[in-house]
Design an enzyme around this catalytic site. Structure first.
Site, PDB file in Angstrom:
ATOM      1  N   SER A 289       9.039  -5.573  -2.464  1.00  0.00           N
ATOM      2  CA  SER A 289       9.075  -4.149  -2.127  1.00  0.00           C
ATOM      3  C   SER A 289      10.475  -3.732  -1.739  1.00  0.00           C
ATOM      4  O   SER A 289      11.245  -4.509  -1.156  1.00  0.00           O
ATOM      5  CB  SER A 289       8.132  -3.917  -0.932  1.00  0.00           C
ATOM      6  OG  SER A 289       8.349  -2.649  -0.372  1.00  0.00           O
TER       7      SER A 289
ATOM      8  N   TYR B 228       4.168  -6.204   7.834  1.00  0.00           N
ATOM      9  CA  TYR B 228       4.018  -6.118   6.372  1.00  0.00           C
ATOM     10  C   TYR B 228       5.357  -6.391   5.680  1.00  0.00           C
ATOM     11  O   TYR B 228       5.458  -7.242   4.782  1.00  0.00           O
ATOM     12  CB  TYR B 228       3.490  -4.732   5.959  1.00  0.00           C
ATOM     13  CG  TYR B 228       3.709  -4.441   4.496  1.00  0.00           C
ATOM     14  CD1 TYR B 228       2.894  -5.014   3.529  1.00  0.00           C
ATOM     15  CD2 TYR B 228       4.769  -3.640   4.074  1.00  0.00           C
ATOM     16  CE1 TYR B 228       3.128  -4.792   2.182  1.00  0.00           C
ATOM     17  CE2 TYR B 228       5.006  -3.409   2.738  1.00  0.00           C
ATOM     18  CZ  TYR B 228       4.176  -3.985   1.793  1.00  0.00           C
ATOM     19  OH  TYR B 228       4.423  -3.767   0.471  1.00  0.00           O
TER      20      TYR B 228
ATOM     21  N   LYS C 290       6.843  -9.711   3.154  1.00  0.00           N
ATOM     22  CA  LYS C 290       7.495  -9.644   1.832  1.00  0.00           C
ATOM     23  C   LYS C 290       8.818 -10.421   1.869  1.00  0.00           C
ATOM     24  O   LYS C 290       9.163 -11.134   0.925  1.00  0.00           O
ATOM     25  CB  LYS C 290       7.729  -8.185   1.414  1.00  0.00           C
ATOM     26  CG  LYS C 290       6.439  -7.428   1.102  1.00  0.00           C
ATOM     27  CD  LYS C 290       5.747  -7.972  -0.141  1.00  0.00           C
ATOM     28  CE  LYS C 290       4.348  -7.438  -0.308  1.00  0.00           C
ATOM     29  NZ  LYS C 290       3.587  -8.067  -1.403  1.00  0.00           N
TER      30      LYS C 290
END
Ligand code: UFG
Length: 341
Positions: A126, A151, A155
């Site tokens: 991302s 979150y 990643k």
């Protein structure tokens, strides 16, 4: 026809990529735990492509289930790993869920992939790894900033796990750093199906236009941007899906230059929230009640992609416009809600 394992293959980006894979002559095999997707998505995929992929309603945190799929499909040619929890706000509330789901799953998948000798691996990363970038557009060489949510941290950690593993194992990895995917398949047979109140801009817009929500809240118009609203790089989900097929072919044909490569996948163009809202109204002619409210905590001011590396190295570039993505998103919302207008 080569079999490709697609984890999270019934989710939003996963399902569109399954369609793109099938249309490119691959046979996708799907694992999805249905935690944020529905089994009926398989019907949409089958209607579009004429092919119904093998499907396992399995949880990647259970290693024996992962192993079972590799045993049932001994000829897998590659893996595209989408399955993950994806909400920034929820990750702050439930960090352990995010660390367990997004990291243990990757570890199980990598261990079984290496045991089975399956080495091409595409990972969903991302643009969140860039945080608030110091320069725009962002290139892949710009520093990864400390994550602002569990979150985002998962990643970053997953990219590190993949880089470290690819350094010593025969694994070949491409991490695709997505910007903001929007839209739906033009057939309106698959699209985004958020569970509960949408967190993202475009599903909130389409649900408001469909009458499910009273009004769209625009989170802040005091950003240092031309119209004061925040800027993102919105990419049509089918362009994003096709980027996966292109990246996969690079690995299958051994054209990768390193065993761990990173590409930005965006359009290269930034649009403000207000531009998205105005384009939606222009394109659909539908009334969209909206109101300016305060900023949403954790949002960055502006981020859009430098797509030079994807264009030169992958030979991929986004082809569809934001207007088309918004029209496709609206067609899908109307289909889901049985709206005739
Ligand atoms: N926005 C609104 N109103 C809404 C929803 C969003 O004004 O109801 C604004 C946001 O403030 C932001 C823009 O619309 O300025 C886009 O917001 P999204 O939630 O659609 O997307 P984000 O850029 O915040 O998040 C996306 C992905 C995340 C990822 C993040 C990385 O959804 O998974 O990019 O920056 F972590």
């Amino acid at each position: 026809m080569k079999e490709i394992l697609v984890t999270g293959g019934l989710g939003y980006i996963g399902s569109h990529t399954v369609v793109a894979l099938a249309e490119a002559g691959f046979r996708p095999v799907i694992i999805d735990d249905l935690s944020n997707s529905r089994r009926e998505v398989l019907d949409g995929i089958a209607q579009i492509t004429g092919f119904r992929p093998a499907f396992y309603a399995y949880d990647l945190r259970r290693r024996h289930q992962v192993k079972e799929v590799f045993e049932a499909h001994p000829d897998l040619a590659g893996i595209i790993h989408f399955a993950a929890s994806k909400y920034v706000g929820e990750s702050v509330e439930k960090p352990l869920l995010y660390y367990e789901n997004n990291i243990c799953s990757l570890l199980n998948l990598l261990n079984e992939a290496l045991a089975a000798g399956v080495h091409p691996f595409i990972f969903s990363s991302s643009c969140t790894v860039y945080g608030e970038p110091e320069q725009l557009p962002v290139t892949e060489d710009m520093p990864v900033q400390p994550a602002t949510s569990p979150y985002g941290n998962t990643k970053q950690i997953d990219e590190e796990i993949l880089r470290d593993t690819a350094a010593v194992e025969p694994l070949r990895v491409i991490a695709l750093r997505y910007f903001n995917p929007i839209g739906a398949h033009p057939s309106a047979l698959i699209g985004e199906l958020p569970v509960g109140v949408p967190q993202n801009l475009v599903p909130f817009i389409t649900q408001t236009a469909a009458g499910l929500r009273d009004e769209l809240k625009i989170f802040g118009n005091d950003y240092p941007t031309p119209d004061g609203t925040a800027i993102r790089d919105y990419i049509h989900v089918m362009d994003l899906a096709e980027a996966h097929v292109t990246a996969l072919n690079r690995l299958l044909e051994g054209r990768n230059k390193e065993n761990f490569e990173v590409f930005n996948i965006g359009t290269g163009k930034g649009s403000s929230v207000m531009e998205v809202v105005k384009t939606f109204i222009e394109e659909t002619g539908v009334d969209l009640p909206y109101r300016i409210t305060g900023r949403r905590p954790g949002d960055v001011t502006a981020v859009w992609a430098d797509t030079t590396r994807a264009r030169k190295e992958l030979g991929w570039t986004a082809r569809r416009t934001m207007a088309q993505a918004l029209r496709d998103a609206w067609q899908w919302e109307k289909k889901v809600r049985n709206i005739e207008k």
